[in-house]
Design an enzyme around this catalytic site. Structure first.
Site, PDB file in Angstrom:
ATOM      1  N   CYS A 156       0.725  -1.139  -0.127  1.00 57.94           N
ATOM      2  CA  CYS A 156       0.062  -0.206   0.190  1.00 57.94           C
ATOM      3  C   CYS A 156       0.892   1.344   0.097  1.00 57.94           C
ATOM      4  O   CYS A 156       0.267   2.310  -0.495  1.00 57.94           O
ATOM      5  CB  CYS A 156      -0.931   0.173   1.256  1.00 57.94           C
ATOM      6  SG  CYS A 156      -2.214  -1.128   1.007  1.00 57.94           S
TER       7      CYS A 156
HETATM    8  N1  CO8 Z   1     -20.258  -9.553   7.473  1.00 56.02           N
HETATM    9  C1  CO8 Z   1     -20.741  -9.625   8.585  1.00 56.02           C
HETATM   10  N2  CO8 Z   1     -19.985  -9.916   9.819  1.00 56.02           N
HETATM   11  C2  CO8 Z   1     -18.727 -10.022   9.546  1.00 56.02           C
HETATM   12  C3  CO8 Z   1     -18.098  -9.890   8.133  1.00 56.02           C
HETATM   13  C4  CO8 Z   1     -18.922  -9.633   7.104  1.00 56.02           C
HETATM   14  N3  CO8 Z   1     -18.391  -9.461   5.976  1.00 56.02           N
HETATM   15  N4  CO8 Z   1     -16.801 -10.080   8.196  1.00 56.02           N
HETATM   16  C5  CO8 Z   1     -16.108 -10.331   9.633  1.00 56.02           C
HETATM   17  N5  CO8 Z   1     -17.493 -10.299  10.180  1.00 56.02           N
HETATM   18  C6  CO8 Z   1     -17.627 -10.535  11.682  1.00 56.02           C
HETATM   19  C7  CO8 Z   1     -16.534 -11.246  12.478  1.00 56.02           C
HETATM   20  O1  CO8 Z   1     -16.413 -12.810  12.156  1.00 56.02           O
HETATM   21  C8  CO8 Z   1     -16.558 -10.766  13.861  1.00 56.02           C
HETATM   22  O2  CO8 Z   1     -17.389 -11.724  14.560  1.00 56.02           O
HETATM   23  P1  CO8 Z   1     -16.951 -12.312  15.953  1.00 56.02           P
HETATM   24  O3  CO8 Z   1     -17.056 -11.036  16.667  1.00 56.02           O
HETATM   25  O4  CO8 Z   1     -18.413 -13.327  16.200  1.00 56.02           O
HETATM   26  O5  CO8 Z   1     -15.613 -12.694  15.928  1.00 56.02           O
HETATM   27  C9  CO8 Z   1     -16.984  -9.484  13.729  1.00 56.02           C
HETATM   28  O6  CO8 Z   1     -17.864  -9.478  12.527  1.00 56.02           O
HETATM   29  C10 CO8 Z   1     -16.003  -8.361  13.797  1.00 56.02           C
HETATM   30  O7  CO8 Z   1     -14.928  -8.621  13.005  1.00 56.02           O
HETATM   31  P2  CO8 Z   1     -13.388  -7.948  13.016  1.00 56.02           P
HETATM   32  O8  CO8 Z   1     -13.057  -8.041  14.034  1.00 56.02           O
HETATM   33  O9  CO8 Z   1     -12.680  -8.534  11.842  1.00 56.02           O
HETATM   34  O10 CO8 Z   1     -14.050  -6.473  12.656  1.00 56.02           O
HETATM   35  P3  CO8 Z   1     -13.474  -4.941  12.392  1.00 56.02           P
HETATM   36  O11 CO8 Z   1     -14.457  -4.033  13.052  1.00 56.02           O
HETATM   37  O12 CO8 Z   1     -11.903  -5.423  12.973  1.00 56.02           O
HETATM   38  O13 CO8 Z   1     -13.101  -4.644  11.100  1.00 56.02           O
HETATM   39  C11 CO8 Z   1     -11.688  -4.514   9.209  1.00 56.02           C
HETATM   40  C12 CO8 Z   1     -12.549  -5.411   9.904  1.00 56.02           C
HETATM   41  C13 CO8 Z   1     -12.431  -3.629   8.213  1.00 56.02           C
HETATM   42  C14 CO8 Z   1     -10.869  -5.431   8.164  1.00 56.02           C
HETATM   43  C15 CO8 Z   1     -10.574  -3.799  10.037  1.00 56.02           C
HETATM   44  O14 CO8 Z   1     -10.060  -4.601  11.001  1.00 56.02           O
HETATM   45  C16 CO8 Z   1      -9.675  -2.926   9.572  1.00 56.02           C
HETATM   46  O15 CO8 Z   1      -9.975  -2.046   8.687  1.00 56.02           O
HETATM   47  N6  CO8 Z   1      -8.497  -2.888   9.802  1.00 56.02           N
HETATM   48  C17 CO8 Z   1      -7.253  -2.623   9.226  1.00 56.02           C
HETATM   49  C18 CO8 Z   1      -7.103  -2.996   7.760  1.00 56.02           C
HETATM   50  C19 CO8 Z   1      -6.024  -2.502   6.953  1.00 56.02           C
HETATM   51  O16 CO8 Z   1      -5.466  -1.197   6.984  1.00 56.02           O
HETATM   52  N7  CO8 Z   1      -5.405  -3.406   6.086  1.00 56.02           N
HETATM   53  C20 CO8 Z   1      -4.482  -2.685   5.528  1.00 56.02           C
HETATM   54  C21 CO8 Z   1      -4.380  -3.744   4.349  1.00 56.02           C
HETATM   55  S1  CO8 Z   1      -3.992  -3.078   2.602  1.00 56.02           S
HETATM   56  C22 CO8 Z   1      -2.431  -3.068   2.277  1.00 56.02           C
HETATM   57  O17 CO8 Z   1      -1.587  -3.238   2.870  1.00 56.02           O
HETATM   58  C23 CO8 Z   1      -2.347  -3.697   1.110  1.00 56.02           C
HETATM   59  C24 CO8 Z   1      -1.879  -5.052   0.736  1.00 56.02           C
HETATM   60  C25 CO8 Z   1      -1.767  -5.506  -0.627  1.00 56.02           C
HETATM   61  C26 CO8 Z   1      -3.098  -5.042  -1.500  1.00 56.02           C
HETATM   62  C27 CO8 Z   1      -3.886  -6.609  -1.480  1.00 56.02           C
HETATM   63  C28 CO8 Z   1      -4.770  -6.307  -2.685  1.00 56.02           C
HETATM   64  C29 CO8 Z   1      -5.812  -7.542  -2.474  1.00 56.02           C
END
Ligand code: CO8
Length: 374
Positions: A156
């Site tokens: 990224c």
């Molecule tokens: N629908 C409904 N529920 C869901 C879903 C969904 N789609 N997905 C997860 N849940 C559930 C989970 O199972 C979890 O349930 P439980 O509490 O029972 O375990 C609950 O919802 C909460 O899940 P999370 O804890 O995962 O949810 P978050 O509030 O943490 O949100 C995010 C998830 C949005 C992913 C968040 O953690 C986030 O944004 N984190 C930072 C991500 C980030 O910045 N990453 C950078 C990556 S980009 C990068 O570096 C580039 C890489 C190369 C590119 C790749 C291209 C493909």
């Protein structure tokens, strides 16, 4: 030492849009189908049933409302769940070079620069469609630029690291102008069958033209300073690579050959890293929070950006001070902060300062402090 400036920028946006609702319908149909096919294993406790995704969760967790993609037919087909991109003959332009062209052409037109006057093309992206020849060299040929081109990948943060590399070459005098281009086909390395991440990414290409500041023909952004940092982490990872076929079982459909992340950990670990990085960069450059007119942040998650904006400015950002585009584009990896810059910078007045910052896998973080010049 010369000074460098951003004199042009451009964005290529694919024509196909997937809304959260469309995405969720396709995912849920896929999950139902998978659960039916694996009913015996699920009943016997050998497999876990796939749970439904939801638009409400996606918007609340990320701020994303839709994403642009190169192909939605495959992505929305529960029997496919990946994009279909036409295979190209070796004589044809590749997919990444083709999408880069529109962004580069717009950047050159804005700066009133002919492609032949460009000395370097840096294709900086989180994945490259082939090992070699470099995509940047193909872009060089298609545009008719001079000098040289090379590919680079810092996930990224590729765009800001590319801007620093080009800026340093201009400062030292080895080149006069460089195109830093970020064609991101995130849809092809995202795992659309995993509800934890299927909503995160979209496709786009961005480009900036960086020139020796004294060569700029119109209003531009002087690059006052750049700062890049990395710190190894496994929390965002993709194991696909050229050693794949040398390892038993790796040619199979494996989860770790697509984007994987521990989103919660990334969230917790990257925020302090980025806030500290920006504070250090501003202190080095002698820039105070009150001096900054705009922040163009990496576009991964709205809550993350709200947090970083507040940390950097010491207060909640005013509307327009920290523009987000992730609601429309989702996370486009290295291109995100450049889309924000490209769409929300031309109204700035001479003397206004702004900061571009990207962060992500590696971990990596890169920042660029710019000053609007007439
Ligand atoms: N629908 C409904 N529920 C869901 C879903 C969904 N789609 N997905 C997860 N849940 C559930 C989970 O199972 C979890 O349930 P439980 O509490 O029972 O375990 C609950 O919802 C909460 O899940 P999370 O804890 O995962 O949810 P978050 O509030 O943490 O949100 C995010 C998830 C949005 C992913 C968040 O953690 C986030 O944004 N984190 C930072 C991500 C980030 O910045 N990453 C950078 C990556 S980009 C990068 O570096 C580039 C890489 C190369 C590119 C790749 C291209 C493909």
């Amino acid at each position: 030492m010369h000074q460098a400036a951003i004199t042009g920028h451009g964005v290529f946006t694919p024509s196909e849009i997937i809304t959260n609702d469309e995405l969720v319908v396709a995912f849920n149909a896929y999950a139902d189908r998978w659960n039916a096919e694996h009913a015996d294993d699920i009943a016997a406790g050998r497999a876990e049933a796939k749970e439904h995704s939801s638009s409400e969760f996606i918007f609340a967790a990320s701020g994303i409302e839709q994403r642009y993609v190169l192909d939605k037919t495959g992505l929305l087909d529960p029997g496919v769940m990946h994009p279909w991109l036409r295979e190209r003959a070796d004589e044809e332009p590749g997919q990444m070079a083709e999408m880069a062209l529109e962004a580069c052409t717009a950047a050159l037109a804005m700066a009133d620069v002919d492609a032949s006057e460009v000395d370097a093309v840096l294709c900086a992206a989180s994945n490259h469609e082939r090992a070699y020849p470099a995509i940047a060299v193909e872009i060089q040929r298609l545009l008719g630029t001079g000098g040289f081109g090379f590919d680079m990948n810092v996930a990224c943060s590729s765009a800001t690291f590319g801007i620093q590399a080009a800026t340093d070459m201009i400062r030292s005098g080895s080149i006069r102008r460089a195109l830093v281009v970020n064609p991101e086909i995130c849809s092809a390395h995202l795992e659309w069958r995993d509800r934890d991440c299927h909503f995160i990414f979209g496709d786009v290409a961005t480009a900036v033209l960086i020139e020796r500041a004294d060569l700029a023909k119109g209003p531009h952004f002087l690059i006052r300073s750049t700062r890049c940092a990395t710190q190894f982490s496994d929390n965002i990872r993709n194991n696909n690579g050229f050693l794949r076929r040398t390892r038993k079982g790796h040619m199979e459909d494996r989860r770790d050959m697509q984007f994987m992340q521990n989103g919660r950990k990334v969230f917790k670990e990257v925020l302090p890293l980025v806030s500290k990085h920006i504070a250090g960069h501003m202190a080095e450059d002698g820039v105070k929070a009150a001096d900054l007119k705009r922040l163009w942040l990496h576009q991964a998650n709205k809550t993350m950006n709200d947090y970083i904006g507040k940390k950097v400015l010491g207060r909640d950002p005013e509307p327009g001070e920290q523009p987000n585009i992730l609601q429309d584009y989702a996370n486009t990896s290295s291109a995100g902060s450049i889309i924000a810059f490209s769409k929300y910078s031309e109204d700035m007045a001479p003397g206004d300062l702004g900061l571009i910052c990207s962060f992500g896998a590696g971990y990596s973080v890169g920042s660029v402090i710019v000053e609007r010049m007439s």
